[in-house]
Scaffold this motif. Sequence first.
Motif, PDB file in Angstrom:
ATOM      1  N   TYR A  18      41.853  39.160  45.336  1.00 19.95           N
ATOM      2  CA  TYR A  18      42.760  38.683  44.282  1.00 19.95           C
ATOM      3  C   TYR A  18      43.826  39.738  43.987  1.00 19.95           C
ATOM      4  O   TYR A  18      45.024  39.432  43.856  1.00 19.95           O
ATOM      5  N   GLU A  19      43.397  40.980  43.881  1.00 20.65           N
ATOM      6  CA  GLU A  19      44.332  42.074  43.597  1.00 20.65           C
ATOM      7  C   GLU A  19      45.259  42.340  44.782  1.00 20.65           C
ATOM      8  O   GLU A  19      46.450  42.616  44.599  1.00 20.65           O
ATOM      9  N   LYS A  20      44.703  42.223  45.969  1.00 20.96           N
ATOM     10  CA  LYS A  20      45.502  42.448  47.172  1.00 20.96           C
ATOM     11  C   LYS A  20      46.629  41.421  47.268  1.00 20.96           C
ATOM     12  O   LYS A  20      47.763  41.758  47.633  1.00 20.96           O
ATOM     13  N   ALA A  21      46.329  40.175  46.925  1.00 21.07           N
ATOM     14  CA  ALA A  21      47.335  39.110  46.986  1.00 21.07           C
ATOM     15  C   ALA A  21      48.458  39.336  45.979  1.00 21.07           C
ATOM     16  O   ALA A  21      49.558  38.800  46.141  1.00 21.07           O
ATOM     17  N   ARG A  22      48.164  40.128  44.955  1.00 19.35           N
ATOM     18  CA  ARG A  22      49.170  40.393  43.919  1.00 19.35           C
ATOM     19  C   ARG A  22      49.690  41.829  43.967  1.00 19.35           C
ATOM     20  O   ARG A  22      50.263  42.332  43.001  1.00 19.35           O
ATOM     21  N   ASP A  23      49.435  42.476  45.101  1.00 18.21           N
ATOM     22  CA  ASP A  23      49.939  43.833  45.345  1.00 18.21           C
ATOM     23  C   ASP A  23      49.512  44.829  44.264  1.00 18.21           C
ATOM     24  O   ASP A  23      50.280  45.711  43.869  1.00 18.21           O
ATOM     25  N   ILE A  24      48.273  44.669  43.775  1.00 18.56           N
ATOM     26  CA  ILE A  24      47.731  45.625  42.810  1.00 18.56           C
ATOM     27  C   ILE A  24      47.121  46.792  43.586  1.00 18.56           C
ATOM     28  O   ILE A  24      46.234  46.593  44.411  1.00 18.56           O
TER      29      ILE A  24
ATOM     30  N   GLN B 175      44.943  49.784  44.873  1.00 15.26           N
ATOM     31  CA  GLN B 175      43.536  50.099  44.740  1.00 15.26           C
ATOM     32  C   GLN B 175      43.359  51.583  44.405  1.00 15.26           C
ATOM     33  O   GLN B 175      43.481  52.448  45.275  1.00 15.26           O
ATOM     34  N   THR B 176      43.069  51.871  43.154  1.00 14.62           N
ATOM     35  CA  THR B 176      42.844  53.243  42.710  1.00 14.62           C
ATOM     36  C   THR B 176      41.357  53.428  42.396  1.00 14.62           C
ATOM     37  O   THR B 176      40.574  52.464  42.401  1.00 14.62           O
ATOM     38  N   THR B 177      40.973  54.660  42.105  1.00 17.94           N
ATOM     39  CA  THR B 177      39.583  54.936  41.747  1.00 17.94           C
ATOM     40  C   THR B 177      39.171  54.153  40.508  1.00 17.94           C
ATOM     41  O   THR B 177      38.058  53.612  40.445  1.00 17.94           O
ATOM     42  N   VAL B 178      40.054  54.069  39.529  1.00 15.66           N
ATOM     43  CA  VAL B 178      39.756  53.331  38.295  1.00 15.66           C
ATOM     44  C   VAL B 178      39.564  51.844  38.590  1.00 15.66           C
ATOM     45  O   VAL B 178      38.625  51.215  38.087  1.00 15.66           O
ATOM     46  N   ILE B 179      40.442  51.275  39.417  1.00 16.78           N
ATOM     47  CA  ILE B 179      40.332  49.862  39.782  1.00 16.78           C
ATOM     48  C   ILE B 179      39.048  49.614  40.561  1.00 16.78           C
ATOM     49  O   ILE B 179      38.325  48.635  40.311  1.00 16.78           O
ATOM     50  N   ASN B 180      38.728  50.493  41.508  1.00 18.02           N
ATOM     51  CA  ASN B 180      37.501  50.350  42.298  1.00 18.02           C
ATOM     52  C   ASN B 180      36.268  50.387  41.397  1.00 18.02           C
ATOM     53  O   ASN B 180      35.337  49.589  41.556  1.00 18.02           O
ATOM     54  N   PHE B 181      36.263  51.336  40.442  1.00 13.12           N
ATOM     55  CA  PHE B 181      35.119  51.464  39.543  1.00 13.12           C
ATOM     56  C   PHE B 181      34.994  50.223  38.661  1.00 13.12           C
ATOM     57  O   PHE B 181      33.885  49.711  38.450  1.00 13.12           O
ATOM     58  N   ALA B 182      36.126  49.739  38.145  1.00 13.47           N
ATOM     59  CA  ALA B 182      36.114  48.549  37.283  1.00 13.47           C
ATOM     60  C   ALA B 182      35.616  47.324  38.051  1.00 13.47           C
ATOM     61  O   ALA B 182      34.797  46.544  37.537  1.00 13.47           O
TER      62      ALA B 182
END
Length: 301
Positions: free
Chosen positions: A195-201, A203-210
């Motif tokens: 979902y995030e990839k499709a919206r060009d979000i 991928q950071t450590t915070v995003i991975n942890f969340a």
Amino acid sequence: MVSGADDSKTPPLVSLMAGGVAGGIEAFTSYPLEFAKTRVQLRSQKGTPTPRNPFLVVTQVYQKEGLRALYKGCAALVVGSIAKDGVRFLFFDQIKNSFADPETGTLSPLRNLAAGMTAGVVASVTAVTPSERIKTALIDDARTEKRFKSGLHATRVIWAESGIFGLYRGLAGTTLKQASATAFRMGTYNILKDYEKARDIQQTTVINFANGAVSGIVTTICTQPFDVIKTRSQSAQGTSTVEAVKSVLIDYGVRGFWKGTTMRLGRTIFSGGILFTSYEAAVKIIQPLYSGTAHTIGAEA
């Protein structure tokens, strides 16, 4: 692939190694909460109620039995987690790579869950059931008979008394738990990531942890009954899956199948974030080394 810094496919050996590293880190750092959850799910001694707050359980055990008691059975879980998560990430990555859309590199939510379920079954049979049996038996034994001196000693005693079937006590319950847990954990994480990839979000450590923490919440709520049954099956004395189900119903009724949910949530939210963040970091370190070695060997050939 499950993760990585770019869109290239993760080599099988890298998935295996990175998954093993992540599993070992996650198991060790979150073990006291796993210990507390297991204590609650096992049958309580009469007149000794067990608190629901995982931190209170940890505090009480620490005060009465010391720090070493909180890590009783940890070695078995760490070894098992290294093997378990190595296998889970290996199989999940390969299944995902095989069925992913060639243009987007993503899977449908249903295929994400199916890939995770397959990886969970393989992990349960190859690594999880024996290690979980030893870990649970050690925790149960520490509060009752105290006849196991270590994980290796427990393995020898169980093998001598019941053979290989003793180490695989609770296989059905563990496999149900692993298949469902891996499906929801790996599936949810990758659904979020796609979902995030499709919206060009990014991928950071915070995003991975969340993402890992969210996958832990979904996994716990959906699979808690299997975890309770598995724990009862793998107590020090051991019991069949059917007997474990009956004992839960007799002791607590249907609500008993969600016993330890709060404690498991405390661990899975924390461990889910650690697991996927560690995996992402391990891939970033191992893959360049693997690619360089492979390139060198290819050039020499």
